[in-house]
Write a protein that holds these residues in place. Structure first.
Motif, short mmCIF file in Angstrom:
data_model
loop_
_atom_site.label_atom_id
_atom_site.label_comp_id
_atom_site.label_asym_id
_atom_site.label_seq_id
_atom_site.Cartn_x
_atom_site.Cartn_y
_atom_site.Cartn_z
N LEU A 165 -13.53 -3.56 -13.80
CA LEU A 165 -13.52 -4.58 -12.69
C LEU A 165 -11.95 -4.07 -11.20
CD1 LEU A 165 -15.18 -6.33 -10.60
CD2 LEU A 165 -13.93 -8.02 -11.48
N ILE A 166 -12.48 -3.41 -10.23
CA ILE A 166 -11.26 -3.77 -9.38
C ILE A 166 -10.34 -5.52 -9.31
CG2 ILE A 166 -10.08 -2.65 -7.27
CD1 ILE A 166 -10.17 -1.05 -9.05
N LEU A 167 -9.50 -5.41 -9.24
CA LEU A 167 -9.31 -7.33 -8.97
C LEU A 167 -8.31 -6.98 -7.65
CD1 LEU A 167 -7.37 -7.82 -13.18
CD2 LEU A 167 -9.95 -8.41 -11.87
N PHE A 168 -7.53 -6.23 -7.74
CA PHE A 168 -6.48 -6.53 -6.11
C PHE A 168 -6.44 -5.14 -5.75
CE2 PHE A 168 -3.62 -6.62 -3.84
CZ PHE A 168 -3.23 -8.35 -3.56
N HIS A 169 -6.92 -4.63 -4.09
CA HIS A 169 -6.54 -3.38 -3.45
C HIS A 169 -5.82 -3.79 -2.36
CE1 HIS A 169 -8.55 -0.65 -1.34
NE2 HIS A 169 -7.76 0.02 -1.84
N ASP A 170 -5.07 -2.79 -2.23
CA ASP A 170 -4.18 -3.67 -1.41
C ASP A 170 -3.13 -2.67 -0.50
OD1 ASP A 170 -2.79 -4.95 1.64
OD2 ASP A 170 -2.95 -7.20 0.05
N TYR A 171 -2.66 -2.56 0.88
CA TYR A 171 -1.09 -1.88 1.28
C TYR A 171 0.10 -2.12 -0.01
CZ TYR A 171 -4.16 -0.80 5.34
OH TYR A 171 -4.81 -1.30 6.36
N VAL A 172 0.92 -0.80 0.26
CA VAL A 172 1.96 -0.78 -0.26
C VAL A 172 3.12 -0.15 0.67
CG1 VAL A 172 1.82 0.98 -2.24
CG2 VAL A 172 3.30 -1.06 -2.74
N SER A 173 4.70 -0.62 0.40
CA SER A 173 4.87 0.22 1.13
C SER A 173 5.83 1.19 -0.34
CB SER A 173 6.31 -0.48 2.21
OG SER A 173 5.71 -1.09 2.94
N HIS A 174 6.07 2.38 0.88
CA HIS A 174 7.83 3.53 0.20
C HIS A 174 9.41 2.77 0.66
CE1 HIS A 174 5.42 5.95 2.41
NE2 HIS A 174 6.78 6.48 3.15
N GLY A 175 9.42 3.34 -0.18
CA GLY A 175 11.37 3.86 0.53
C GLY A 175 11.35 4.06 1.82
N ARG A 176 12.75 3.72 2.56
CA ARG A 176 13.04 3.97 3.50
C ARG A 176 13.06 6.10 3.69
NH1 ARG A 176 18.27 0.55 6.09
NH2 ARG A 176 16.68 -0.72 5.93
N ASN A 177 14.08 5.68 2.35
CA ASN A 177 15.06 7.26 2.53
C ASN A 177 13.14 7.83 2.25
OD1 ASN A 177 16.90 6.71 4.70
ND2 ASN A 177 18.33 6.29 2.56
N SER A 178 12.62 7.40 1.04
CA SER A 178 11.69 8.63 1.24
C SER A 178 10.19 9.25 1.81
CB SER A 178 10.54 7.96 -0.06
OG SER A 178 11.14 7.02 -1.01
N GLY A 179 10.79 8.49 2.74
CA GLY A 179 9.99 9.78 3.75
C GLY A 179 8.87 8.49 4.93
N ASP A 180 8.68 9.31 5.87
CA ASP A 180 7.65 8.69 6.85
C ASP A 180 6.05 7.64 6.59
OD1 ASP A 180 9.93 8.76 8.28
OD2 ASP A 180 9.74 10.33 9.66
N LEU A 181 5.33 8.30 6.84
CA LEU A 181 4.29 8.00 6.87
C LEU A 181 3.55 8.55 5.57
CD1 LEU A 181 0.91 7.19 7.69
CD2 LEU A 181 0.55 10.02 8.36
N TYR A 182 4.11 9.30 4.50
CA TYR A 182 3.84 9.65 2.72
C TYR A 182 4.97 9.54 2.49
CZ TYR A 182 -0.62 11.53 4.01
OH TYR A 182 -2.09 12.10 4.63
N ALA A 183 5.26 9.25 0.68
CA ALA A 183 6.56 8.92 0.19
C ALA A 183 6.64 10.71 -0.24
CB ALA A 183 6.41 8.36 -0.65
#
Length: 231
Positions: free
Chosen positions: A102-120
């Motif tokens: 079962l999928i218990l949780f599904h959500d947005y998550v941020s990456h680091g600012r120097n990893s990239g803009d739209l994509y990490a």
């Protein structure tokens, strides 16, 4: 001489489990990974949730199974997958019940600012790089800090993410990690390297996965897979 050879052959036939324990154990874990992957896709309660790619699930379960085998992790602990090959405009974090799929949780998550803009696209294990780190982690203790209720992480891969605690890479909530930010800017806001979630849901996630569960942070990064001890 002939008598000794006969006795040896009988032992090989009758006692394979005792003679080849590693082979049997690895097969068992391979089967368990396949079984869980099937459970995830066949669980009817997941039908309205976009699921991670099956190849990604298999990669995450490689680490989960290894940690269980090493007795570093209880087998029924949830598994968290973060897919940084997806843009930050998509919900790219899943928490999976490893007993039911079962999928218990599904959500947005941020990456680091120097990893990239739209994509990490760029990753680091270095202090003050403000980049995300890939690989397998174990969740640790919770605390209340400048971002409120937060969860410490211990990176398990030397040279890849093992400085996570030193770098204060933690799970926390953030105003920039919510859908409204995407509407305004065309992408999710970025962190200093932490996997940050919407403030409204971060506490729920933390309570599900805190204190010794596995997280796998993935991206299509050949350097990671060539250096990871799990692969």
């Amino acid at each position: 001489m002939r008598f000794t050879l006969v006795i040896t052959l009988i032992c090989l036939i009758l006692l394979p489990g005792k003679l080849f324990p590693e082979r049997t154990t690895e097969s068992d874990f391979s089967d368990s990974r396949d079984d869980l992957s099937v459970l995830i896709y066949q669980n009817g309660n997941n039908k309205n949730v976009p699921l991670p790619a099956s190849e990604l699930i298999q990669k995450a379960l490689v680490g989960q199974s290894a940690l269980v085998r090493q007795k570093a992790l209880e087998p029924d602990r949830p598994l968290t997958i973060i897919d940084f090959s997806l843009p930050s405009t998509e919900k790219r974090l899943w928490v999976i019940n490893t007993k039911t799929g079962l999928i218990l949780f599904h959500d947005y998550v941020s990456h680091g600012r120097n990893s990239g803009d739209l994509y990490a696209k760029s990753f680091s294990n270095t202090n003050s790089s403000y980049k995300s780190s890939l690989g397998f982690y174990l969740t640790a203790e919770t605390y209340h800090g400048k971002h409120g209720y937060s969860l410490r992480l211990d990176g398990l891969e030397k040279g890849i993410n093992d400085k996570a605690r030193e770098r204060a890479i933690v799970i926390h909530g953030a105003d920039y990690a919510k859908e409204e930010f995407i509407v305004q800017t065309g992408r999710l806001g970025r962190s200093l390297g932490c996997p940050a979630l919407p403030n409204e849901s971060a506490s729920e996630l933390i309570d599900i996965i805190k204190e010794n569960s596995c997280i796998f942070i993935y991206a299509e990064d050949p350097e990671y897979f060539s250096n990871s001890s799990f692969f």
